[in-house]
Design a protein around this motif. Structure first.
Motif, PDB file in Angstrom:
ATOM      1  N   MET A   1      62.005  17.303  48.924  1.00  0.00           N
ATOM      2  CA  MET A   1      62.456  16.319  47.949  1.00  0.00           C
ATOM      3  C   MET A   1      61.951  16.740  46.571  1.00  0.00           C
ATOM      4  N   SER A   2      62.820  16.755  45.576  1.00  0.00           N
ATOM      5  CA  SER A   2      62.448  17.198  44.237  1.00  0.00           C
ATOM      6  C   SER A   2      61.612  16.133  43.523  1.00  0.00           C
ATOM      7  N   ASN A   3      60.895  16.581  42.500  1.00  0.00           N
ATOM      8  CA  ASN A   3      60.049  15.651  41.737  1.00  0.00           C
ATOM      9  C   ASN A   3      60.869  14.570  41.064  1.00  0.00           C
ATOM     10  N   GLU A   4      62.054  14.947  40.588  1.00  0.00           N
ATOM     11  CA  GLU A   4      62.919  13.966  39.923  1.00  0.00           C
ATOM     12  C   GLU A   4      63.351  12.872  40.906  1.00  0.00           C
ATOM     13  N   ARG A   5      63.705  13.267  42.115  1.00  0.00           N
ATOM     14  CA  ARG A   5      64.135  12.290  43.112  1.00  0.00           C
ATOM     15  C   ARG A   5      62.968  11.394  43.545  1.00  0.00           C
ATOM     16  N   ILE A   6      61.755  11.960  43.645  1.00  0.00           N
ATOM     17  CA  ILE A   6      60.573  11.153  43.988  1.00  0.00           C
ATOM     18  C   ILE A   6      60.345  10.089  42.929  1.00  0.00           C
ATOM     19  N   LEU A   7      60.401  10.492  41.658  1.00  0.00           N
ATOM     20  CA  LEU A   7      60.150   9.550  40.575  1.00  0.00           C
ATOM     21  C   LEU A   7      61.255   8.510  40.466  1.00  0.00           C
ATOM     22  N   ASN A   8      62.487   8.859  40.852  1.00  0.00           N
ATOM     23  CA  ASN A   8      63.568   7.881  40.850  1.00  0.00           C
ATOM     24  C   ASN A   8      63.448   6.920  42.025  1.00  0.00           C
ATOM     25  N   THR A   9      62.915   7.383  43.149  1.00  0.00           N
ATOM     26  CA  THR A   9      62.772   6.526  44.327  1.00  0.00           C
ATOM     27  C   THR A   9      61.645   5.524  44.136  1.00  0.00           C
ATOM     28  N   LEU A  10      60.456   5.993  43.796  1.00  0.00           N
ATOM     29  CA  LEU A  10      59.305   5.112  43.577  1.00  0.00           C
ATOM     30  C   LEU A  10      59.259   4.723  42.109  1.00  0.00           C
ATOM     31  N   ARG A  11      59.578   3.483  41.820  1.00  0.00           N
ATOM     32  CA  ARG A  11      59.604   3.036  40.424  1.00  0.00           C
ATOM     33  C   ARG A  11      58.207   2.690  39.921  1.00  0.00           C
ATOM     34  N   ALA A  12      57.459   1.870  40.693  1.00  0.00           N
ATOM     35  CA  ALA A  12      56.137   1.431  40.258  1.00  0.00           C
ATOM     36  C   ALA A  12      55.430   0.764  41.431  1.00  0.00           C
ATOM     37  N   PRO A  13      54.093   0.707  41.394  1.00  0.00           N
ATOM     38  CA  PRO A  13      53.407  -0.095  42.404  1.00  0.00           C
ATOM     39  C   PRO A  13      53.581  -1.572  42.065  1.00  0.00           C
ATOM     40  N   HIS A  14      53.698  -2.400  43.081  1.00  0.00           N
ATOM     41  CA  HIS A  14      53.825  -3.847  42.876  1.00  0.00           C
ATOM     42  C   HIS A  14      52.424  -4.436  42.975  1.00  0.00           C
ATOM     43  N   ILE A  15      51.920  -4.987  41.879  1.00  0.00           N
ATOM     44  CA  ILE A  15      50.566  -5.517  41.823  1.00  0.00           C
ATOM     45  C   ILE A  15      50.618  -7.032  41.915  1.00  0.00           C
ATOM     46  N   SER A  16      50.017  -7.581  42.954  1.00  0.00           N
ATOM     47  CA  SER A  16      49.949  -9.028  43.127  1.00  0.00           C
ATOM     48  C   SER A  16      48.771  -9.337  44.050  1.00  0.00           C
ATOM     49  N   GLU A  17      48.493 -10.626  44.244  1.00  0.00           N
ATOM     50  CA  GLU A  17      47.412 -11.011  45.145  1.00  0.00           C
ATOM     51  C   GLU A  17      47.735 -10.604  46.576  1.00  0.00           C
ATOM     52  N   LYS A  18      48.979 -10.796  46.972  1.00  0.00           N
ATOM     53  CA  LYS A  18      49.384 -10.415  48.320  1.00  0.00           C
ATOM     54  C   LYS A  18      49.252  -8.907  48.522  1.00  0.00           C
ATOM     55  N   ALA A  19      49.636  -8.133  47.523  1.00  0.00           N
ATOM     56  CA  ALA A  19      49.528  -6.681  47.621  1.00  0.00           C
ATOM     57  C   ALA A  19      48.063  -6.251  47.723  1.00  0.00           C
ATOM     58  N   ALA A  20      47.174  -6.949  47.029  1.00  0.00           N
ATOM     59  CA  ALA A  20      45.747  -6.624  47.107  1.00  0.00           C
ATOM     60  C   ALA A  20      45.185  -6.922  48.494  1.00  0.00           C
ATOM     61  N   ARG A  21      45.630  -8.032  49.094  1.00  0.00           N
ATOM     62  CA  ARG A  21      45.187  -8.351  50.460  1.00  0.00           C
ATOM     63  C   ARG A  21      45.727  -7.328  51.455  1.00  0.00           C
ATOM     64  N   LEU A  22      46.971  -6.897  51.260  1.00  0.00           N
ATOM     65  CA  LEU A  22      47.553  -5.909  52.161  1.00  0.00           C
ATOM     66  C   LEU A  22      46.884  -4.539  52.017  1.00  0.00           C
ATOM     67  N   ALA A  23      46.399  -4.219  50.828  1.00  0.00           N
ATOM     68  CA  ALA A  23      45.741  -2.936  50.609  1.00  0.00           C
ATOM     69  C   ALA A  23      44.467  -2.827  51.445  1.00  0.00           C
ATOM     70  N   GLU A  24      43.834  -3.954  51.725  1.00  0.00           N
ATOM     71  CA  GLU A  24      42.654  -3.942  52.590  1.00  0.00           C
ATOM     72  C   GLU A  24      43.023  -3.565  54.021  1.00  0.00           C
ATOM     73  N   LYS A  25      44.281  -3.818  54.408  1.00  0.00           N
ATOM     74  CA  LYS A  25      44.752  -3.501  55.756  1.00  0.00           C
ATOM     75  C   LYS A  25      45.568  -2.211  55.772  1.00  0.00           C
ATOM     76  N   ASN A  26      45.394  -1.372  54.742  1.00  0.00           N
ATOM     77  CA  ASN A  26      46.037  -0.064  54.667  1.00  0.00           C
ATOM     78  C   ASN A  26      47.552  -0.158  54.467  1.00  0.00           C
ATOM     79  N   GLN A  27      48.027  -1.205  53.785  1.00  0.00           N
ATOM     80  CA  GLN A  27      49.432  -1.328  53.430  1.00  0.00           C
ATOM     81  C   GLN A  27      49.535  -1.413  51.913  1.00  0.00           C
ATOM     82  N   TYR A  28      50.549  -0.766  51.373  1.00  0.00           N
ATOM     83  CA  TYR A  28      50.746  -0.747  49.927  1.00  0.00           C
ATOM     84  C   TYR A  28      52.181  -1.134  49.616  1.00  0.00           C
ATOM     85  N   VAL A  29      52.386  -1.740  48.431  1.00  0.00           N
ATOM     86  CA  VAL A  29      53.692  -2.253  48.048  1.00  0.00           C
ATOM     87  C   VAL A  29      54.155  -1.512  46.800  1.00  0.00           C
ATOM     88  N   PHE A  30      55.413  -1.032  46.839  1.00  0.00           N
ATOM     89  CA  PHE A  30      56.008  -0.325  45.717  1.00  0.00           C
ATOM     90  C   PHE A  30      57.354  -0.942  45.380  1.00  0.00           C
TER      91      PHE A  30
END
Length: 97
Positions: A1-30
């Motif tokens: 997968m090219s760098n351009e396609r990676i950057l187009n696929t993943l726009r940004a991390p989603h930062i919220s309280e729920k995302a912070a709780r999920l990060a403790e359980k090894n899950q991340y939101v994008f």
């Protein structure tokens, strides 16, 4: 997968309280591109962060209905990806994204 396609696929991390709780359980939101598939998200995260992805879930979040000057309109919706990593692996989303 090219760098351009990676950057187009993943726009940004989603930062919220729920995302912070999920990060403790090894899950991340994008926030991902509307046309992204689970395979695209898996490949992009694995290449960008050098981790092993176990599972990817995609969610289409509809935009809220808001009114402005007696007119109603919709905010733009977004597509989120919940990514679960293999045990013992982490991502520092604030540093890369």
């Amino acid at each position: 997968m090219s760098n351009e396609r990676i950057l187009n696929t993943l726009r940004a991390p989603h930062i919220s309280e729920k995302a912070a709780r999920l990060a403790e359980k090894n899950q991340y939101v994008f926030v991902v591109a509307p046309e992204a598939t689970k395979a695209d998200v898996r490949a992009a995260v694995e290449q960008m962060f050098d981790v092993k992805v176990e599972q990817v879930n995609l969610v289409n979040a509809k935009g809220k209905v808001k009114s402005f000057r007696f007119r109603t309109g919709n905010r733009q919706g977004k597509r989120k990806a919940y990514v679960r990593l293999a045990d013992g692996q982490t991502i520092d989303v604030s540093a890369k994204a």
